[in-house]
Motif scaffolding. Structure first.
Motif, PDB file in Angstrom:
ATOM      1  N   ALA A   1       0.810  -1.224   0.000  1.00  0.00           N
ATOM      2  CA  ALA A   1       0.000   0.000   0.000  1.00  0.00           C
ATOM      3  C   ALA A   1       0.844   1.274   0.000  1.00  0.00           C
ATOM      4  O   ALA A   1       0.661   2.149   0.842  1.00  0.00           O
TER       5      ALA A   1
ATOM      6  N   THR B   1      -8.260   0.987  -2.824  1.00  0.00           N
ATOM      7  CA  THR B   1      -7.364   1.987  -3.409  1.00  0.00           C
ATOM      8  C   THR B   1      -6.292   2.400  -2.395  1.00  0.00           C
ATOM      9  O   THR B   1      -5.647   3.429  -2.564  1.00  0.00           O
ATOM     10  N   ASP B   2      -6.163   1.616  -1.355  1.00  0.00           N
ATOM     11  CA  ASP B   2      -5.192   1.878  -0.274  1.00  0.00           C
ATOM     12  C   ASP B   2      -5.469   3.180   0.479  1.00  0.00           C
ATOM     13  O   ASP B   2      -4.636   3.649   1.256  1.00  0.00           O
TER      14      ASP B   2
ATOM     15  N   SER C   1     -10.189   9.002  -4.314  1.00  0.00           N
ATOM     16  CA  SER C   1      -9.882   7.742  -4.974  1.00  0.00           C
ATOM     17  C   SER C   1     -11.121   6.960  -5.382  1.00  0.00           C
ATOM     18  O   SER C   1     -12.145   6.968  -4.695  1.00  0.00           O
TER      19      SER C   1
ATOM     20  N   GLY D   1      -7.608   3.605  -9.335  1.00  0.00           N
ATOM     21  CA  GLY D   1      -7.140   2.230  -9.200  1.00  0.00           C
ATOM     22  C   GLY D   1      -7.426   1.421 -10.457  1.00  0.00           C
ATOM     23  O   GLY D   1      -8.277   1.773 -11.267  1.00  0.00           O
TER      24      GLY D   1
ATOM     25  N   LEU E   1      -3.057   4.631 -10.102  1.00  0.00           N
ATOM     26  CA  LEU E   1      -2.654   3.957  -8.867  1.00  0.00           C
ATOM     27  C   LEU E   1      -2.292   2.493  -9.086  1.00  0.00           C
ATOM     28  O   LEU E   1      -2.999   1.752  -9.767  1.00  0.00           O
TER      29      LEU E   1
ATOM     30  N   ARG F   1      -1.869  -0.615  -6.507  1.00  0.00           N
ATOM     31  CA  ARG F   1      -2.315  -0.796  -5.124  1.00  0.00           C
ATOM     32  C   ARG F   1      -1.851  -2.144  -4.582  1.00  0.00           C
ATOM     33  O   ARG F   1      -1.359  -2.989  -5.324  1.00  0.00           O
TER      34      ARG F   1
END
Lengths: 303, 339
Positions: B37, B64-65, B104, B134, B190, B192
């Motif tokens: 992450a 999406t962390d 996110s 993401g 992203l 992830r």
């Protein structure tokens, strides 16, 4: 001035010591009259425009700018100001008139409305006009931005309120209802939506385009403090905004004031014309419009 | 490395079929060095130094962390529900009050569903709204509903928007504070979960807006972004065994594009190849192609990227092999080009 006490002495979450006095009524009615007059002048510059909407919404705009909003005319970015978000970009003609009435835009500048290089484009944009908080026009955006502003202001300890002006046509947009849920979920008690219900949208009457009624029940079921008033009755508007202000709080129910208005209000020639999103007004009719507006206003004032 | 050994089509019939779910958490190769992450931890770190940073998501915090940030700063995290128009409209509203939002969701939803809100509410007023998308490109086997194969093509047309396609955990860790510090809106593709750590051996640092030459080479030059830089480096090593000397130029910022660095590398006799985890339409290849043509350089550029198609569902190694993103396929393509 009574307005100063109203606007400055509005601590969070306390019942306001206000009443709809004759002085307030008169002050706001006069402001609405001037806003309508400005709008007619601006419409004449273009030869057409969203004059019908501006006339219909003038009382709402006069009430919020003349009686409710905390702002500094000379400092439109003053951090502690209340925010007024116009999501219906085409109502900019009415909003510019209100900004002139509020002293944020010079009255002389109004005649540049919709002209090349003007700060007052036909559809309102924050990057052009002082006092214009957002760029509206793509409908259904205003309330989503208002949710973020209210969250951001609350997080930073501000007690400023956020007002979003939207139209009943915007109730067609799903994003408006995403935002309505979000505002309730986050208990944005300093957020007030004001919906101009003129029952008209681009392709015709709202109930023939996409039925939005029952509007009151929708907002109530979304958890909002909901009032519905005659949006051309200044007394009713003041009372409704007082009620909303009285229950405004950092954490609480968001508030909506549903305002039934009449397109072209204040100018019988336009009130009685077939309603259209983009109202056509002949060159020789503008003066008649102004005369009718003034006669109506003075007649009411002397009655 | 798994992708070089386990997915050739000829062997597929004899092997048990790979499962879509096998690669949901990470596209890292088995045994590869990873960091968990990196975005979430980088955002927490940036937030320690910048109290204006806030986070929000549309019901995809855990994916999406963003949950790392939400746990560290619950009062600075806003859950907007599965409502992407609200997510980005509200992010713009937060930025209007002086905050620095990171919002996110999956790239498909940001790019396809909420474009109008990003465009008009964040980009036109040039607000510091940071979009975190993401599953960019082909990083999920869920099919076209989740595969953002054209996100850069959609976003490149948006004025004011900075687009970053990071390769690995180092890129992400270093990009986050720079995205927060840059004025206008940004879009981060992203990566992830367990994100590979690749660029630590190259004396590399992420600089917003800059391309970096990771390694030199006399025969071929790779221009790559995103996770394809990892594949480019692996392919360069594999090609060395064929006596092909490959340079790798990493261009994590797609817009504004560092045409100067890239053109300097392309204007040579070497075979020029772009590698991207994105459709060949509208992404890195066309960004490079437009820079080359604009500069009047009559140079051929070979694109390696996803085809202009809706892609299959399935396991990522299978799909990367099928659509040409695997190291094997890159090596084969380069050897074929060199004849």
């Amino acid at each position: 001035m009574p307005t100063d006490t109203v606007q400055d002495a509005a601590p969070q979450g306390q019942t306001l010591q206000t009443a709809v006095t004759p002085e307030r009524l008169e002050k706001i009615s006069a402001a609405a009259y001037r806003i309508r007059h400005h709008a007619l002048n601006m419409g004449e510059v273009q030869g057409q425009g969203y004059v019908g909407q501006a006339l219909g919404a003038a009382d709402m705009l006069a009430t919020v700018y003349g009686d409710q909003l905390n702002f500094r005319a000379g400092d439109p970015h003053w951090e502690a100001r209340d925010r007024f978000l116009l999501s219906t970009g085409h109502y900019a003609i009415g909003h510019y008139a209100a900004l002139a009435e509020a002293g944020i835009v010079p009255v002389e500048e109004l005649e540049t409305y919709g002209s090349d290089d003007s700060r007052l484009p036909m559809s309102g944009m924050s990057t052009y006009t002082p006092g214009m908080e957002i760029s509206g026009g793509s409908l259904g955006h205003g309330l989503t931005i208002a949710v973020g502003m209210a969250l951001g202001l609350r997080y930073q300890g501000s007690s400023a309120r956020v007002f979003n002006f939207l139209s009943d046509g915007e109730l067609d947009e799903g994003s408006t209802w995403e935002a309505a849920m979000g505002a309730h979920h986050h208990q944005l008690g300093n957020l007030t939506a004001m919906v101009d219900i003129n029952a008209l949208q681009a392709d015709g009457k709202t109930d023939t385009v996409l039925r939005t009624e029952p509007v009151t029940e929708k907002w109530e079921s979304f958890g909002w403090y909901t009032q519905r008033v005659d949006g051309n009755d200044v007394g009713a508007l003041l009372a409704a905004f007082d009620n909303a202000a009285a229950q405004a709080a950092a954490v609480g129910r968001p508030s909506v004031i549903l305002c039934d208005t009449k397109v072209g209000r204040g100018v019988p020639l336009l009130e009685n014309r077939e309603k259209a999103h983009f109202m056509r007004i002949e060159e020789n009719e503008w003066q008649t419009c102004r005369e009718q507006l003034t006669a109506g206003y003075e007649g009411k004032a002397s009655a | 490395m798994s992708t070089t050994t386990e997915a050739p089509d000829t062997a597929a019939a004899a092997k048990p079929k790979l499962k879509t779910s096998a690669m949901i958490a990470s596209f890292a190769d088995p045994g590869q060095k990873t960091s968990n992450a990196p975005f979430g931890h980088a955002l927490v770190k940036a937030a320690q130094e910048n109290d204006k940073i806030v986070g929000l998501t549309a019901d995809l915090g855990k994916y999406t962390d963003m949950h790392i940030f939400a746990q560290a700063y619950p009062e600075r995290f806003f859950q907007m529900g599965m409502a992407e128009q609200l997510l980005f409209g509200a992010a713009a509203g937060l930025a209007e009050t002086g905050l620095v939002p990171f919002a996110s969701t999956y790239s498909v939803f940001a790019a396809r569903r909420a474009y109008d809100f990003l465009c008009l509410d964040a980009a036109e007023p040039n607000l510091n709204v940071n979009i975190v998308g993401g599953l960019p490109g082909l990083t999920t086997g869920y099919g076209p509903s989740h595969q953002a194969t054209e996100d850069m093509a959609i976003f490149r047309g948006m004025p004011n928007l900075t687009i970053v396609d990071p390769c690995d955990s180092i890129d992400i860790e270093q990009a986050v504070p720079q995205l927060a510090a840059s004025e206008g809106p940004t879009y981060l593709r992203l990566l992830r979960g367990n994100v590979p750590t690749v660029l630590d051996g190259y004396g590399y640092t992420f600089e917003l807006g800059k391309a970096k030459v990771l390694r030199g080479g006399n025969d071929v030059v790779f221009i790559s972004s995103g996770l394809m830089t990892m594949r480019a480096l692996q392919a360069a090593k594999a090609l060395a065994a064929h006596n092909v000397d490959v340079a790798v130029v990493h261009t994590p910022t797609i817009k504004p594009f560092d045409a100067e660095t890239v053109l300097k590398e392309i204007n040579t006799d070497r075979l020029a190849v772009t590698l991207e985890n994105h459709s060949v339409v509208g992404g890195l290849f066309e960004t490079v192609a437009s820079a080359v043509v604009t500069a009047g350089a009559g140079k051929r550029v070979v694109p390696i990227g996803l085809p202009d198609q809706f892609l299959d569902a399935g396991a990522l190694p299978t799909l990367h092999e099928r659509y040409g993103l695997s190291v094997d396929r890159i090596v084969a393509k380069v050897l074929a080009e060199l004849g």
